[in-house]
Motif scaffolding. Sequence first.
Motif, short mmCIF file in Angstrom:
data_model
loop_
_atom_site.label_atom_id
_atom_site.label_comp_id
_atom_site.label_asym_id
_atom_site.label_seq_id
_atom_site.Cartn_x
_atom_site.Cartn_y
_atom_site.Cartn_z
N TYR A 281 0.79 -1.23 0.00
CA TYR A 281 0.00 0.00 0.00
C TYR A 281 0.83 1.29 0.00
CZ TYR A 281 -3.30 -3.58 1.27
OH TYR A 281 -4.05 -4.73 1.27
N TYR A 282 2.15 1.17 0.10
CA TYR A 282 2.99 2.37 0.19
C TYR A 282 2.77 3.28 -1.03
CZ TYR A 282 7.22 5.22 0.65
OH TYR A 282 8.10 6.27 0.76
N GLY A 283 2.86 2.67 -2.21
CA GLY A 283 2.72 3.46 -3.44
C GLY A 283 1.33 4.09 -3.55
N PHE A 284 0.31 3.30 -3.23
CA PHE A 284 -1.08 3.76 -3.30
C PHE A 284 -1.29 4.93 -2.34
CE2 PHE A 284 -5.41 3.18 -1.39
CZ PHE A 284 -6.15 3.62 -2.47
N PHE A 285 -0.75 4.79 -1.11
CA PHE A 285 -0.91 5.82 -0.10
C PHE A 285 -0.26 7.12 -0.55
CE2 PHE A 285 0.90 8.01 3.61
CZ PHE A 285 -0.27 8.37 4.26
N LEU A 286 0.98 7.01 -1.07
CA LEU A 286 1.67 8.24 -1.48
C LEU A 286 1.00 8.89 -2.70
CD1 LEU A 286 5.52 7.99 -1.06
CD2 LEU A 286 3.79 8.90 0.46
N ILE B 88 -16.92 -5.82 -12.41
CA ILE B 88 -16.49 -4.82 -13.39
C ILE B 88 -15.44 -3.90 -12.76
CG2 ILE B 88 -17.21 -2.81 -14.75
CD1 ILE B 88 -19.90 -4.24 -15.18
N PHE B 89 -15.70 -3.48 -11.52
CA PHE B 89 -14.73 -2.61 -10.83
C PHE B 89 -13.46 -3.39 -10.50
CE2 PHE B 89 -18.75 -0.51 -10.23
CZ PHE B 89 -18.42 0.81 -10.47
N PHE B 90 -13.64 -4.63 -10.15
CA PHE B 90 -12.51 -5.48 -9.79
C PHE B 90 -11.57 -5.69 -10.97
CE2 PHE B 90 -10.43 -9.48 -8.73
CZ PHE B 90 -10.29 -9.44 -7.35
N HIS C 215 -7.23 -7.19 -1.53
CA HIS C 215 -6.93 -7.62 -2.90
C HIS C 215 -5.93 -6.71 -3.58
CE1 HIS C 215 -10.57 -10.03 -2.33
NE2 HIS C 215 -10.06 -10.81 -3.24
N GLY C 216 -5.91 -5.47 -3.18
CA GLY C 216 -4.96 -4.58 -3.84
C GLY C 216 -5.16 -3.14 -3.42
N ALA C 217 -4.09 -2.36 -3.65
CA ALA C 217 -4.12 -0.97 -3.25
C ALA C 217 -4.65 -0.14 -4.41
CB ALA C 217 -2.72 -0.53 -2.87
N ALA C 218 -5.96 -0.06 -4.52
CA ALA C 218 -6.55 0.76 -5.59
C ALA C 218 -8.00 1.07 -5.22
CB ALA C 218 -6.50 -0.01 -6.92
N TRP C 219 -8.45 2.22 -5.70
CA TRP C 219 -9.82 2.62 -5.38
C TRP C 219 -10.82 1.62 -5.92
CZ3 TRP C 219 -10.54 5.86 -1.68
CH2 TRP C 219 -9.54 6.80 -1.39
N LYS C 220 -10.49 1.00 -7.05
CA LYS C 220 -11.46 0.06 -7.66
C LYS C 220 -11.73 -1.12 -6.73
CE LYS C 220 -8.08 -2.55 -10.29
NZ LYS C 220 -8.21 -3.64 -11.18
N PHE C 221 -10.71 -1.56 -5.97
CA PHE C 221 -10.93 -2.66 -5.04
C PHE C 221 -11.77 -2.20 -3.84
CE2 PHE C 221 -6.92 -4.32 -7.03
CZ PHE C 221 -7.53 -5.37 -7.67
N LEU C 222 -11.57 -0.92 -3.47
CA LEU C 222 -12.40 -0.38 -2.39
C LEU C 222 -13.86 -0.30 -2.82
CD1 LEU C 222 -10.21 2.43 -0.83
CD2 LEU C 222 -11.19 0.49 0.36
#
Lengths: 469, 108
Positions: free
Chosen positions: A95-100, A378-380, A326-333
């Motif tokens: 999540y480091y990259g996603f957070f930054l 679809i988002f996933f 599952h991953g650091a991305a808004w689509k997974f949220l």
Amino acid sequence: MLFPTLNFLIFFVIVFAISWSLIGRMAWRKYFLTAASYVFYAYWDWRFCGLLFLSTVINHLAARVIATTDRASTKKRAVAIAVVLDLVILGFFKYYGFFLESLDDVLHQVGWQRDLPFLEVILPVGISFFTFQGISYVIDVYREKIEARRDLADVMLYISFFPQLVAGPIVRASDFIPQLDRRPDPSRVLVGLGMLLILWGLFKKQILASYIAIDLADKAFFDPARYGAVDLLIGVWGYAVQIYCDFSAYSDIAIGVAALLGYTFPRNFDQPYRAVSLSDFWRRWHISLSSWLRDYLYIPLGGNRKGRARTYVNLTITMLLGGLWHGAAWKFLIWGALHGGGLAVERALGGADRVVGWTRSHLLSVFLVFNFVCLAWIFFRARTMSEALTYIAGFANWSAPVELATPLNLALIVAGLLIHFAPRDTLGRAEGLFSRSPLIVRAVFCGLFIAVIDAFGLDDAAPFIYFQF
Amino acid sequence: MPRPKHSRRRVSEDAYARHKSELDLTHGMHLSSVRAASVILAVGIVIIALFNAQGLAKWAQSLPQNPVADWTVLASFQWQGWMQALGTAEIFDAVREAFYALRRLPSL
């Protein structure tokens, strides 16, 4: 090292032969299987073997502290430190990259730009899986479900055991570690179950998932604006079948390989697309993750015992974190939020049975749940949020010519969905038939089955979808 | 009435125990010997080698270069030649071609 490759076959034959030849020396067998698992992991990227070892040592030390102290506060502190360290390691790599990036976006929008310390962080394969297994070990020791092991090798083997190391199932410490104390009997091995699960997994991965991916889902999701509603609908249904066949295939092969080595793992999928409600879906899909989240997150948060509002909040938090796992991305949220929100709405409407009652038809419920799950897929699957929205907007376009509805694509989707409506005891019946056959028939059947899959399959096996998590 | 101290934990454990029996794949399955599994593996490997000699040769070529790999490549080519002469490689190719023909069918 991918399961459906000659490299893995050679690796497995060597491990199978040596591990059973060491059956008289259990400690050596354990060390050998641990070493083999590290070799398997090193084949992906040897640099992360140290990380796997570090994660194991953290959890082992915490469990030893819990086992050797009588003070409740020390036990609590040990479990908290271990879980935090596990999550810090997971968080840094995942999540480091996603957070930054998110922070950079926010700072940019408020006009307060800064040079943030971006790093090129490589995601170690299987980190989400082995981190959750480590946490499960420490918490199970804390909850006195299992005793802390004295031998570090036991914990190393539990966390690194190669069949489940890179894509699950997330095996509980209380399910696996006690098996290390029993000497597997070479005359009582689940050969039929193991072989059939491996064959079935190869079929699902090499035929159903691979062809749906390259001939349908990848095309539909690569450029959704190009296709009309029919293609996009077939595309997302295809992706639903693809991700099920891909992920459940990995689980099946993992369970089968473990069975041939004398160990058992629980079922990880149970015909998920025949679910009549979302809660039913989550009892059938990636069961080892959903039950992990339930037992180590949802119930400790209070589950459904603190009033309605809190239940909805707990469900949403659990599914949001499930999405983030599952991953650091808004689509997974968004994917997690859709499921969490759906589960909360289902509960608010009076639970799954009531909802099924309203639809007045079992099949209609299955259809509605399946399509809701597809909407979330679809988002996933989409690479970005805007791509997902483009995909959804495409459902309004009924004038575009149909390009992806080839007979093979449709047949593969139908086959992938029909699997879900086979009688629940199909595996047991098939295993009975297989195991009662003469040995040479069983051997020739397995060989021919693999040869046919080999002939039908693609030249190069694609990685399993869940490797990226 | 106050809750028992570990009620949350118990709820979790009970739920898991209930669920666990449903997840057991081994119930009612037959047991065989390691010897049987070894025979199945050996025969399986022979059948794959008989029918997919081309795949074997391709795999040998992907090995990092060293004397053993060179020998493996030569042996795999020789094996492939034998299988072509035997006709098993053609069966494999015919099955593959039939499936690829299905893939080429146009959209409905």
